[in-house]
Design a protein around this motif. Structure first.
Motif, PDB file in Angstrom:
ATOM      1  N   ALA A  79     -73.713  25.087  75.524  1.00 23.70           N
ATOM      2  CA  ALA A  79     -74.103  26.109  74.547  1.00 23.70           C
ATOM      3  C   ALA A  79     -75.614  26.128  74.396  1.00 23.70           C
ATOM      4  O   ALA A  79     -76.286  25.130  74.652  1.00 23.70           O
ATOM      5  CB  ALA A  79     -73.451  25.832  73.195  1.00 23.70           C
ATOM      6  N   ASP A  80     -76.149  27.267  73.983  1.00 24.97           N
ATOM      7  CA  ASP A  80     -77.579  27.426  73.722  1.00 24.97           C
ATOM      8  C   ASP A  80     -77.880  27.149  72.259  1.00 24.97           C
ATOM      9  O   ASP A  80     -77.048  27.386  71.393  1.00 24.97           O
ATOM     10  CB  ASP A  80     -78.041  28.849  74.057  1.00 24.97           C
ATOM     11  CG  ASP A  80     -78.048  29.115  75.552  1.00 24.97           C
ATOM     12  OD1 ASP A  80     -77.553  30.170  75.953  1.00 24.97           O
ATOM     13  OD2 ASP A  80     -78.540  28.259  76.304  1.00 24.97           O
ATOM     14  N   PRO A 106     -76.054  22.569  69.317  1.00 19.98           N
ATOM     15  CA  PRO A 106     -75.398  21.694  70.292  1.00 19.98           C
ATOM     16  C   PRO A 106     -76.260  20.500  70.685  1.00 19.98           C
ATOM     17  O   PRO A 106     -75.749  19.409  70.952  1.00 19.98           O
ATOM     18  CB  PRO A 106     -75.120  22.605  71.495  1.00 19.98           C
ATOM     19  CG  PRO A 106     -75.949  23.814  71.293  1.00 19.98           C
ATOM     20  CD  PRO A 106     -76.212  23.932  69.834  1.00 19.98           C
TER      21      PRO A 106
END
Length: 172
Positions: A54-55, A59
Motif C-alpha cells: 500500500a502507498d 502502512p
C-alpha cells in the motif's frame, strides 16, 4: 434409595452431556474477527513483518510497529531521520518492505528486517559519497546493515538520504 443415582443413569447423563458438548464444538463461532490492532503481526523469515502492499505513511507505520524487538526502535529512528531530511517524502510498503521516494523521481531507499539486523538499501548507493559500506549484486545498490548494538551515525545517514533523494530512483 432416594437421593442416590444409579451408575447407569450417571453414564447416560455423561453421554448426553458429551453429545451436547460435541455439538457445540462443531457449531461455527459467532464472534467478530479480531480487529487488526489486536492481532499479532505475521512475521516472515528473519522476523520481517508481513504488511499488505500500500502507498502512504500508514502502512509504513504499521510495518515499523510490527518490527520485532529492538528493530522497531531502529525503524522509528530511520523513518524520523528520512522525514526530517526529505520533507514531503513519498512512502509505501512494497514486497514487505518500506520504500521511500520522491514524487516523479521514484524510490531511493528501502528497509528490510533480517534475523540479526535491519538492512537499509540505497538504490543508487554507488553514486553516494562516501559510498555506503554494504556491497550488492546490483552495481548501483549499496547497503547499510544496522545491528542491535550499533551506534547509528545520524549525520552520515542523513547525508546519504539527502544525496539519494536527489538522484533518479527505482521503480517509479
Amino acid at each position: 434409595m432416594a437421593g442416590r443415582t444409579s451408575k447407569k443413569s450417571v453414564r447416560a447423563a455423561k453421554k448426553a452431556a458429551a453429545k451436547r458438548g460435541a455439538a457445540k464444538a462443531v457449531e461455527p463461532r459467532k464472534t467478530a474477527p479480531a480487529s487488526p490492532s489486536r492481532t499479532k503481526p505475521v512475521l516472515l523469515t528473519g522476523g520481517n513483518p508481513q504488511i499488505a502492499k500500500a502507498d502512504g505513511d500508514a502502512p509504513v507505520q504499521a510495518y515499523i510497529a510490527a518490527m520485532p524487538g529492538w528493530k522497531s526502535n531502529v525503524g522509528r529512528r530511520l523513518d524520523a531521520l528520512i522525514v526530517r531530511t526529505v520533507p514531503g517524502v513519498r512512502k509505501a510498503v512494497k514486497w514487505n518492505s518500506p520504500f521511500y521516494g520522491v514524487e516523479g523521481k521514484g524510490w531511493f531507499l528501502g528497509v528490510h528486517c533480517f534475523t540479526k539486523y535491519v538492512k537499509v538499501a540505497f538504490f543508487r548507493g554507488s553514486s553516494l559519497r562516501p559510498v555506503p559500506p554494504g556491497p550488492s549484486k546490483s552495481k548501483d545498490t549499496r547497503y547499510l546493515d544496522i545491528y542491535e548494538d550499533d551506534e547509528l551515525d545520524e549525520a552520515q545517514f542523513a547525508a546519504w538520504v539527502k544525496q539519494a533523494s536527489q538522484l533518479p530512483g527505482e521503480w517509479t
